[in-house]
Design an enzyme around this catalytic site. Structure first.
Site, short mmCIF file in Angstrom:
data_model
loop_
_atom_site.label_atom_id
_atom_site.label_comp_id
_atom_site.label_asym_id
_atom_site.label_seq_id
_atom_site.Cartn_x
_atom_site.Cartn_y
_atom_site.Cartn_z
N SER B 55 0.92 -1.08 -0.11
CA SER B 55 0.03 0.08 0.20
C SER B 55 0.81 1.03 -0.03
O SER B 55 2.19 1.22 0.20
CB SER B 55 -0.89 -0.03 1.14
OG SER B 55 -2.02 -1.16 1.17
N HIS B 57 0.75 3.33 -2.60
CA HIS B 57 0.98 3.75 -4.01
C HIS B 57 -0.58 4.21 -4.57
O HIS B 57 -0.68 4.25 -5.81
CB HIS B 57 1.57 2.51 -4.80
CG HIS B 57 2.82 2.08 -4.30
ND1 HIS B 57 3.74 2.86 -4.14
CD2 HIS B 57 3.00 0.86 -4.01
CE1 HIS B 57 4.69 2.03 -3.63
NE2 HIS B 57 4.41 0.74 -3.58
N LYS B 105 4.82 -6.44 -10.29
CA LYS B 105 6.02 -5.59 -10.44
C LYS B 105 7.24 -5.96 -9.84
O LYS B 105 7.36 -6.83 -8.81
CB LYS B 105 5.80 -4.40 -9.55
CG LYS B 105 4.62 -3.57 -10.22
CD LYS B 105 4.47 -1.97 -9.68
CE LYS B 105 4.11 -1.99 -8.14
NZ LYS B 105 3.23 -3.01 -7.47
N ASP B 110 7.47 -8.96 -3.81
CA ASP B 110 6.32 -9.22 -4.86
C ASP B 110 6.50 -10.52 -5.66
O ASP B 110 5.49 -11.17 -5.70
CB ASP B 110 6.23 -8.00 -5.75
CG ASP B 110 5.84 -6.79 -5.08
OD1 ASP B 110 6.50 -6.14 -4.48
OD2 ASP B 110 4.69 -6.18 -4.94
N HIS B 219 9.40 3.27 -3.44
CA HIS B 219 9.01 2.86 -1.93
C HIS B 219 9.88 3.82 -0.96
O HIS B 219 10.22 3.19 -0.01
CB HIS B 219 9.52 1.29 -1.77
CG HIS B 219 8.68 0.41 -2.65
ND1 HIS B 219 8.94 0.04 -3.75
CD2 HIS B 219 7.63 -0.16 -2.41
CE1 HIS B 219 8.05 -0.72 -4.43
NE2 HIS B 219 7.09 -0.82 -3.41
#
Lengths: 215, 332
Positions: B55, B57, B105, B110, B219
Site C-alpha cells: 500500500s 501507491h 512489479k 512481490d 518505496h
C-alpha cells in the site's frame, strides 16, 4: 542435549523476543539500503507466531516449525515473509513426527532452512542476503555434527554467522531492493543477514541455557 | 510525523473500507482480506486480472479495479508486498473459469509472494499465468541487480491487458499482450522530498533543501543518484534522455505519455514537465497518441514525479483506446 516440544516453543519464544527487541535496529538498517520495514514486519510476524503457538498445543516438532513458517508467510509480506517462511516450513518437514530434537536435528533444521531460503530466493553467498550469515554457520555445524563439545560448536557457528554479517558491509548487494543502489550499498550491513544472526543467537543462547551442564 | 490517520496498524484496512464506501457500484472488499475485487466478480468465461503490491501507491492498485482493467487489487502493508494467502484469495474470487493473470512489479518480495500464491492456485486447479513489469530505466538490468524495478508503467499493463481480457481474450492472449506492453514501456522518476511510512513514523531518507534524488523507486528507497536541484526542463531532459535511448525510436513512431505524480507534486508542475516532454518528442518526430497526467502510482506524500513512455502499434493503440471504468481510471 535434547529438547522436547515445550523446549522448542521456549527457543522460538526467545527468537521472537530477540526480533522484537531489535525491531528499531533492523528497521534502521533497512532504511539505509532498503525500504525501512524489516524490523516492523518481522516483529509483526513473530508476535503472530507467538499467538499461534500459545493458542494450540502441538506434540510434534515438525508441525511446530511448519506452523511458524506458515504464520510468517501469511503475516510478514515483503521478501522476508516467503524467505523465512519457506525456511521454517522446510525445516519442519525435515523433523516431521519428532517429539524431541537433539543436536543432530538442530543441524538438520538449519541445513534445511538454508536450502529453503536458497530455493525461494535464488540467491547465493556474496549476494548480500540472509545466506551470508546462515551458510557459514551451517557449514561449521555440518562439519561438527559428530563433535563432543556441542556448545563450542554452536559458539563457533554463531561466530561465523557474525562474521558473515560483518562481511555484508563490504560487498555490493545483488538481490532485493538494495541491489538497485549498486556501490552505494557498500558500507551498510544487510538487514536480512542481521535478523538471521539475531535469531541464531537467541536460539543458541536458549539451547545452551536449557541444557545446562549436561550438554 | 503529521498524518491524518487513526492507528498506523489499521491504515490499509481503513483505507480499503473507505474506498468501498465511496465506490460501492464498482468494488467490494473480500471479508477478512485486504483484497478489493470488482463488484460483479467473478465474471464467467473472462480471464481474471490480479495485481497488487504494497500500500502507499494509491490509486494503485485497487483504484484500477473495474470494467476494462483489473478484477482484483491486493493491498499489502505499506510498501510491503501482500502475502500469498491474500493473493490466493484474490485469485479464487475472480477466477471465472478462463484462468487468472498475475501482474507483478519486479520487486523481490512481490515476485516471491505472487509465485507462492500461483503455486497454491495451481494446486486448486486454477489456471494461472504471470507477467513481471520492469519499466524503470534508472536501474541497469545487470547481473548485479534483480533486474529493473516495476513502477508507473504497470498502469499501462493493467489498462491494455484489461482491455484484452474484457474483449474476450484467452489467458495466453492476455498474457502475450501484457508482455508486449512490458517490452515497449519505459519509465524513470525523481524525488524532491522523501516520504514517511506510517508505522515507521520518520522519513525513509533525508534530502537537503537544495538536493534531489534521481532514479527513485516507488518505496522511498534511495535512488541511483543524488544531485543539486535542477530546473524542471533540465530534469525532464535528463529523464527523457535515459528513457528515449533505451528503445530504438524513429520519426513517425507513436507513444502514450504518462506523467505520474508521486503524491505531493501539484498538477501544475506535472503540466510543466509535460510541456518539455512534448517539445522533446516533437523535435524527434515522435507522435503523442494519448497523454495521462495525474497520480497513478504514488509513493505516499513524496514530492516528485515519473515519466513513462509506451511505444504503440495498432494493436496496443486500439486496446489503450478501449473504454475503462474504474474508481481511478475512466475513459469512454
Amino acid at each position: 542435549m535434547a529438547t522436547d516440544t515445550a523446549g522448542l516453543v521456549k527457543i522460538l519464544e526467545a527468537v521472537a523476543g530477540k526480533i522484537s527487541e531489535n525491531r528499531e535496529f533492523l528497521t534502521e538498517l533497512d532504511s539505509a539500503i532498503g525500504d525501512a520495514d524489516h524490523g516492523i514486519n518481522m516483529s509483526k510476524g513473530f508476535s503472530a507466531v507467538l499467538e499461534k503457538l500459545h493458542s494450540q498445543k502441538i506434540d510434534d516438532c515438525g508441525t511446530i516449525l511448519k506452523t511458524v513458517g506458515m504464520t510468517l508467510v501469511s503475516t510478514v509480506g515483503g521478501a522476508s515473509g516467503p524467505l523465512y517462511g519457506t525456511a521454517f516450513m522446510k525445516a519442519g518437514q525435515a523433523v516431521a513426527g519428532k517429539s524431541s530434537l537433539d543436536f543432530e536435528d538442530f543441524v538438520t533444521i538449519l541445513d534445511q532452512a538454508l536450502e529453503g531460503i536458497k530455493y525461494r530466493g535464488k540467491a547465493q553467498r556474496g549476494d548480500k542476503t540472509i545466506i551470508d550469515a546462515l551458510e557459514p554457520a551451517v557449514e561449521i555445524l555440518r562439519k561438527e555434527k559428530d563433535c563432543t563439545d556441542k556448545k563450542a560448536a554452536m559458539d563457533k557457528a554463531l561466530n561465523a554467522a557474525k562474521e558473515g554479517v560483518e562481511y555484508t558491509r563490504s560487498i555490493i548487494a545483488k538481490k532485493g531492493r538494495a541491489s538497485y543502489l549498486g556501490e552505494r550499498s557498500i558500507g551498510h550491513q544487510d538487514p536480512g543477514a542481521t535478523s538471521c544472526y539475531l535469531m541464531l543467537q537467541a536460539a543458541i543462547e536458549k539451547i545452551k541455557e536449557m541444557s545446562g551442564k549436561g550438554c | 510525523m503529521k498524518k491524518l490517520i487513526n492507528n498506523p496498524e489499521h491504515v490499509v484496512e481503513e483505507m480499503l473500507e473507505g474506498m468501498v464506501a465511496a465506490f460501492p457500484g464498482y468494488v467490494r472488499k473480500l471479508e477478512g482480506f485486504n483484497v478489493i475485487v470488482r463488484a460483479d466478480a467473478p465474471i464467467k468465461g473472462k480471464v481474471g486480472l490480479v495485481s497488487g503490491g504494497g500500500s502507499g501507491h494509491e490509486p494503485s492498485h485497487a483504484g484500477f479495479v473495474g470494467k476494462g482493467m483489473l478484477d482484483a487489487g491486493v493491498a499489502g502493508a505499506v510498501f510491503t508486498s501482500p502475502t500469498p494467502d491474500q493473493i490466493f484469495e484474490a485469485v479464487k474470487a475472480v477466477d471465472g473459469g478462463a484462468g487468472v493473470l498475475l501482474i507483478i512489479k519486479n520487486y523481490t518480495g512481490d515476485v516471491m509472494n505472487f509465485e507462492m500464491a500461483g503455486e497454491m492456485a495451481e494446486m486448486e486447479g486454477i489456471k494461472v499465468a504471470k507477467v513481471v513489469v520492469n519499466d524503470d530505466v534508472a536501474v541497469e538490468n545487470s547481473t548485479y541487480t534483480t533486474g529493473r524495478r516495476g513502477i508507473a508503467g504497470t498502469v499501462f499493463v493493467h489498462k491494455i491487458a484489461g482491455a484484452k481480457a474484457q474483449a474476450g481474450g484467452t489467458l495466453e492472449e492476455v498474457k502475450t499482450v501484457a508482455e508486449k506492453v512490458i517490452a515497449n514501456v519505459r519509465s524513470m522518476g525523481m524525488a524532491l522530498t522523501p516520504c514517511v511510512v506510517p508505522a515507521a513514523g520518520k522519513p525513509t531518507f533525508t534530502l537537503a533543501e537544495d538536493e534531489m534524488e534521481i532514479g527513485m523507486g516507488i518505496h522511498g528507497e534511495p535512488g541511483t543518484m543524488r544531485t543539486k536541484i535542477m530546473k524542471a526542463d533540465e530534469i525532464v531532459e535528463h529523464l527523457m534522455s535515459k528513457i528515449l535511448t533505451d528503445l530504438p525510436y524513429k520519426p513517425g513512431d507513436e507513444v502514450a505519455v504518462m506523467i505520474n505524480g508521486l503524491g505531493a507534486t501539484p498538477i501544475m508542475e506535472q503540466f510543466i514537465m509535460n510541456n518539455k516532454v512534448n517539445k522533446i518528442l516533437k523535435e524527434k518526430g515522435i507522435k503523442v497518441h494519448r497523454t495521462y497526467i495525474g497520480e497513478y502510482m504514488t509513493s505516499l506524500e513524496m514530492a516528485g514525479a515519473s515519466i513513462t513512455l509506451l511505444k504503440l502499434d495498432e494493436e496496443l493503440k486500439n486496446l489503450l483506446d478501449a473504454p475503462a471504468d474504474t474508481p481511478a481510471f475512466r475513459q469512454f
